[in-house]
Write a protein that holds these residues in place. Structure first.
Motif, PDB file in Angstrom:
ATOM      1  N   UNK A  91      68.037  27.748  15.476  1.00  0.00           N
ATOM      2  CA  UNK A  91      69.480  27.472  15.485  1.00  0.00           C
ATOM      3  C   UNK A  91      69.864  27.118  16.919  1.00  0.00           C
ATOM      4  N   UNK A  92      69.964  25.841  17.193  1.00  0.00           N
ATOM      5  CA  UNK A  92      70.048  25.346  18.558  1.00  0.00           C
ATOM      6  C   UNK A  92      71.309  25.805  19.293  1.00  0.00           C
ATOM      7  N   UNK A  93      72.407  25.980  18.579  1.00  0.00           N
ATOM      8  CA  UNK A  93      73.655  26.367  19.235  1.00  0.00           C
ATOM      9  C   UNK A  93      73.805  27.878  19.361  1.00  0.00           C
ATOM     10  N   UNK A  94      72.934  28.610  18.685  1.00  0.00           N
ATOM     11  CA  UNK A  94      72.932  30.075  18.791  1.00  0.00           C
ATOM     12  C   UNK A  94      72.088  30.500  19.982  1.00  0.00           C
ATOM     13  N   UNK A  95      72.400  31.677  20.528  1.00  0.00           N
ATOM     14  CA  UNK A  95      71.607  32.168  21.650  1.00  0.00           C
ATOM     15  C   UNK A  95      70.222  32.597  21.175  1.00  0.00           C
ATOM     16  N   UNK A  96      69.354  32.805  22.131  1.00  0.00           N
ATOM     17  CA  UNK A  96      67.998  33.274  21.818  1.00  0.00           C
ATOM     18  C   UNK A  96      68.060  34.595  21.061  1.00  0.00           C
TER      19      UNK A  96
END
Length: 243
Positions: A91-96
């Motif tokens: 999920x690219x927009x979510x943080x690690x």
């Protein structure tokens, strides 16, 4: 010893297109099974059928002896089956950290359990710990692949399926991935590995299954004397007898 994952004569594909027509394989606890074959042979479709993302037309998928063939993909994940798809799917927009937490969604552990699993992931992947609050889209390709694996491991699976994990990665990252897969095996996890890098696959695997035209043409030890010939024939498109 009974296999942790047993796949019996599965068939299926996409709509009316049957890609996999008869695949049987197994994965033992603490062992790595490499699934090999040329592009279009049905490797990814096999993983999708096992995971429940594609519908089985026939055959069975057993996890620790339990038939999960009719369970949905989330329920199979909850039963202990994790699938890391090709292409560094995070999920690219979510943080690690949020990505790792999302890996536990099907199981929904308690707050304390969740915190422990996030800590465990960062201990295993120190490079991710340093970027825990960064959006996943800002990570390098290698870091995104590690994050996808960390997300899958957060669910504490019994079987981990990896689809082309080394694609597009630098050689140093491939070496790290090799070490990681070895470590997971030593921890007792069963691993089903799909990988175009044949030397990588056979170098890390205990067992090998070669498929061609949606069916198994070789099944045996990864270091068997005839595995090389089977792989070469399959990649060249030759028709082989079933193994």
């Amino acid at each position: 010893m009974s296999p942790v994952l047993e796949v019996r004569s599965i068939a299926g594909g996409y709509g009316d297109l049957r890609v996999v027509r008869d695949v049987t394989l197994s994965v033992q606890r603490g062992k790595i099974t490499a699934l090999l074959g040329r592009n279009g042979a049905g490797k990814t479709t096999t993983l999708r059928l096992i995971s429940g993302l594609n519908r089985l037309e026939s055959g069975e998928v057993l996890l620790d002896g339990r038939d999960v063939s009719r369970l949905s993909a989330p329920k199979r994940a909850r039963s202990g089956l994790a699938y890391v798809q090709e292409g560094k799917r995070v999920f690219r927009e979510r943080t690690v950290r949020e990505n790792i937490v999302l890996g536990t969604y099907a199981e929904r552990p308690s707050g304390a359990q969740l915190a422990a699993r996030v800590d465990e992931a960062f201990e295993r992947f120190p490079a991710l710990a340093a970027k825990r609050d960064s959006p996943a889209g800002l990570l390098s390709g290698g870091q995104q692949q590690m994050l996808a694996i960390a997300q899958a491991l957060a669910a504490r699976p019994r079987v981990l399926m990896l689809d082309e994990p080394t694609t597009g990665l630098a050689p140093t990252i491939v070496d790290e991935l090799f070490d990681l897969v070895q470590a997971l095996r030593s921890e007792g996890l069963g691993v089903l590995l799909v990988e175009q890098a044949v030397d990588f696959s056979l170098g890390v695997a205990d067992d090998a299954v070669v498929i061609n035209l949606g069916g198994v043409v070789f099944r045996g030890a990864a270091d068997a004397p005839d595995v090389g010939a089977a792989v070469e024939a399959a990649y060249m498109g030759a028709h082989l007898g079933r193994g």
